[in-house]
Design a protein around this motif. Structure first.
Motif, PDB file in Angstrom:
ATOM      1  N   THR A  94      -3.448  -0.377   0.336  1.00  0.00           N
ATOM      2  CA  THR A  94      -2.473  -1.457   0.302  1.00  0.00           C
ATOM      3  C   THR A  94      -2.172  -1.869   1.744  1.00  0.00           C
ATOM      4  OG1 THR A  94      -0.575   0.040   0.431  1.00  0.00           O
ATOM      5  CG2 THR A  94      -1.455  -0.443  -1.776  1.00  0.00           C
ATOM      6  N   ASP A  95      -1.517  -2.998   1.902  1.00  0.00           N
ATOM      7  CA  ASP A  95      -1.170  -3.448   3.257  1.00  0.00           C
ATOM      8  C   ASP A  95      -0.311  -2.406   3.966  1.00  0.00           C
ATOM      9  OD1 ASP A  95      -2.573  -5.765   2.870  1.00  0.00           O
ATOM     10  OD2 ASP A  95      -0.807  -7.000   2.415  1.00  0.00           O
ATOM     11  N   GLU A  96       0.632  -1.826   3.232  1.00  0.00           N
ATOM     12  CA  GLU A  96       1.509  -0.825   3.851  1.00  0.00           C
ATOM     13  C   GLU A  96       0.726   0.432   4.234  1.00  0.00           C
ATOM     14  OE1 GLU A  96       5.534   1.786   2.796  1.00  0.00           O
ATOM     15  OE2 GLU A  96       4.828   0.217   1.434  1.00  0.00           O
ATOM     16  N   GLN A 122     -11.619  -3.928   2.286  1.00  0.00           N
ATOM     17  CA  GLN A 122     -11.363  -4.641   1.034  1.00  0.00           C
ATOM     18  C   GLN A 122     -12.566  -4.594   0.102  1.00  0.00           C
ATOM     19  OE1 GLN A 122      -8.216  -5.665   0.315  1.00  0.00           O
ATOM     20  NE2 GLN A 122      -7.935  -4.609   2.271  1.00  0.00           N
ATOM     21  N   GLU A 167      -1.418  -0.287   7.308  1.00  0.00           N
ATOM     22  CA  GLU A 167      -0.590  -0.381   8.508  1.00  0.00           C
ATOM     23  C   GLU A 167      -0.302   1.004   9.062  1.00  0.00           C
ATOM     24  OE1 GLU A 167       1.469  -1.771  11.681  1.00  0.00           O
ATOM     25  OE2 GLU A 167       0.226  -2.927  10.264  1.00  0.00           O
ATOM     26  N   LYS A 171      -9.882  -3.697   8.487  1.00  0.00           N
ATOM     27  CA  LYS A 171      -9.106  -4.010   7.286  1.00  0.00           C
ATOM     28  C   LYS A 171      -9.878  -4.937   6.361  1.00  0.00           C
ATOM     29  CE  LYS A 171      -4.621  -5.768   5.716  1.00  0.00           C
ATOM     30  NZ  LYS A 171      -3.329  -6.334   6.143  1.00  0.00           N
TER      31      LYS A 171
END
Length: 487
Positions: free
Chosen positions: A69-71, A60, A74, A56
């Motif tokens: 995105t974080d979602e 970036q 995930e 992750k």
């Protein structure tokens, strides 16, 4: 289709810079088949959670539009797993086999994103562990070997474990949309076929230019050089796509048979022709995009006094009826004036011009990066007051028809690695290099390498931020031509 995709070298630069971002984009675009698992293996002692955190952070660094995105991360990361593995230990391969056997996926693709010298031991161990059955495919990242002998040894070991249809030798340039549109341009349209030959084409130029230097890869690059890194694979593959005869079908072997014929038709080099038709250079300190940059010998991990080339320009010929007498110019280099890759097809001038000053011939530009498209350069009459000469003849001006593929096809576009990974999962070999192609390419460049060994001090220098040594311009000027930026 259920699949397992295993990356050997799971913590290496290639995996986190290219492969994982490409897989994420395939997942984001809804193109990654459902029911898949992605496994990274490396020596580091990590578990799934720590590897996902590590990945992750690195994602970036992607372009903002491509950053998850974080979602999104995930959800995507639930596909990603990690196992520590010592590539020399048979027990670790047995553990990998048990992991793959947990659900017996329809397809298992094993991607070797490691140094090529590890390919033989990995393939041998995979075979010993029984990981070479019909549902297994192995992807081999370039460079495959350091010379012809090492390439042949790698291929010998790979063939002893996997069939040719299980071996996917990747050249990501073949996955670029513009290269696919080169095939469509030539074999899906009737327009250019009558012109695609020596009677109409004066020369063809292939440029693969980088503005970056070697960065932190100085030790790797110094063992490789521009000829091995770019010409032997990327540039020659592009040349075959331009010069090949129409294949009998879109079948992978029909296409690769024609590419091999081109490689076998290339005029071989000897010591005399290497000295005459090949230019090698090495960048010294200069300015790129307004910023001062170091010379190659000042880069990290580059040995003092290294003669490794960071630039190559060469002239070659395809000795067959279609291309006899047409020069092909290949050029690649680091720390050049800009980053771009393109193929320029320069047509011959009209046999007799009735227009004043109409000396500029037509050309077709196939843009590979950073733009992705086609430009057809023509001459047209303005039809305005003052646009004629004293005799009343129209003066012609250059115009271009510009096709931007990103605008023409705003959706459903995929990057090169994304395309290649999806094709490997689907078992499509069309864009992958066959072993005889790869060995023939090495066979052709080997006399250049041998000549350079006899003349280690023959490398010319060029200032970073320019287009290479002046000798590269002289190479094409000798035939009465220029590179695009000099036209």
């Amino acid at each position: 289709m259920s699949f397992d995709l295993v990356f050997f070298g799971g913590t290496g630069d290639l995996t986190w810079r290219k492969l994982m971002p490409a897989l994420f984009q395939a997942w984001r675009h809804g193109k990654l088949p459902a029911g898949g698992r992605i496994l990274a293996v490396a020596r580091d002692q990590r578990d799934d959670a720590s590897y996902r955190d590590w990945l992750k952070d690195r994602l970036q660094a992607a372009d903002t539009a491509k950053r998850p995105t974080d979602e999104e991360f995930e959800q995507f990361s639930q596909l990603v797993h990690y196992r520590p593995m010592d590539l020399s230990k048979p027990d670790d391969y047995q553990r990998l086999k048990r992991w793959l056997d947990e659900r017996n996926a329809d397809t298992a693709v094993i991607y070797l994103a490691t140094s090529p010298h590890l390919f033989p031991v990995i393939c041998t161990q995979l075979g010993a562990a029984g990981l070479n059955h019909d549902r297994v495919r192995v992807v081999l990242e370039k460079p495959l070997g350091h010379d012809l002998a090492s390439a042949q040894e790698i291929n010998r070991v790979v063939r002893s474990v996997f069939s040719e249809r299980q071996a996917f030798r990747i050249d990501h340039y073949l996955g670029k949309p513009s290269v696919q549109n080169l095939m469509a341009l030539r074999f899906g349209n009737v327009l250019f076929e009558p012109l695609w030959r020596r009677e109409s084409i004066a020369n063809i130029q292939i440029t693969l230019a980088e503005s970056l230097g070697v960065g932190t890869r100085g030790d790797f690059y110094d063992r490789t050089g521009a000829l091995r890194d770019m010409i032997q694979n990327h540039a020659l593959q592009l040349l075959t796509m331009v010069a090949m005869e129409p294949p009998s079908s879109a079948d992978a072997d029909a296409i690769r048979d024609e590419k091999l014929k081109v490689l076998r038709s290339l005029k071989p080099f000897d010591a005399v022709s290497v000295a005459r038709d090949v230019v090698r250079g090495q960048y010294r300190a200069g300015t790129v995009e307004g910023q001062p940059v170091k010379g190659y010998l000042e880069e990290d991990k580059v040995p003092a006094g290294s003669a490794t080339e960071t630039f190559v320009a060469l002239r070659c010929e395809v000795q067959n009826w279609r291309w006899a007498g047409v020069p092909f110019y290949l050029r690649t280099g680091k720390r050049l004036a800009s980053r771009h890759a393109e193929i320029v097809v320069n047509f011959r001038p009209t046999p007799h011009s009735i227009f004043p000053g109409a000396a500029r011939p037509n050309k077709l530009v196939i843009k590979l990066q950073p733009e992705d498209g086609l430009e057809l350069h023509l001459l047209a009459a303005k039809g305005s007051v003052g646009s004629t000469d004293a005799s009343g003849a129209e003066k012609l001006s250059p115009v271009s028809l510009d096709l931007d593929f990103d605008k023409a096809f705003p959706t459903d576009r995929v990057g090169a690695y994304e395309r290649m990974l999806l094709d490997a999962l689907a078992g499509r070999l069309n864009l992958f290099v066959r072993s005889d192609e790869q060995e023939q390419a090495w066979r052709w460049v080997e006399p250049i390498l041998e000549a350079w060994q006899q003349d280690p001090h023959g490398v010319r220098t060029y200032t970073a931020g320019t287009w290479g040594p002046p000798a590269a311009s002289a190479l094409v000027a000798r035939d009465g031509f220029t590179w695009p930026e000099e036209a």
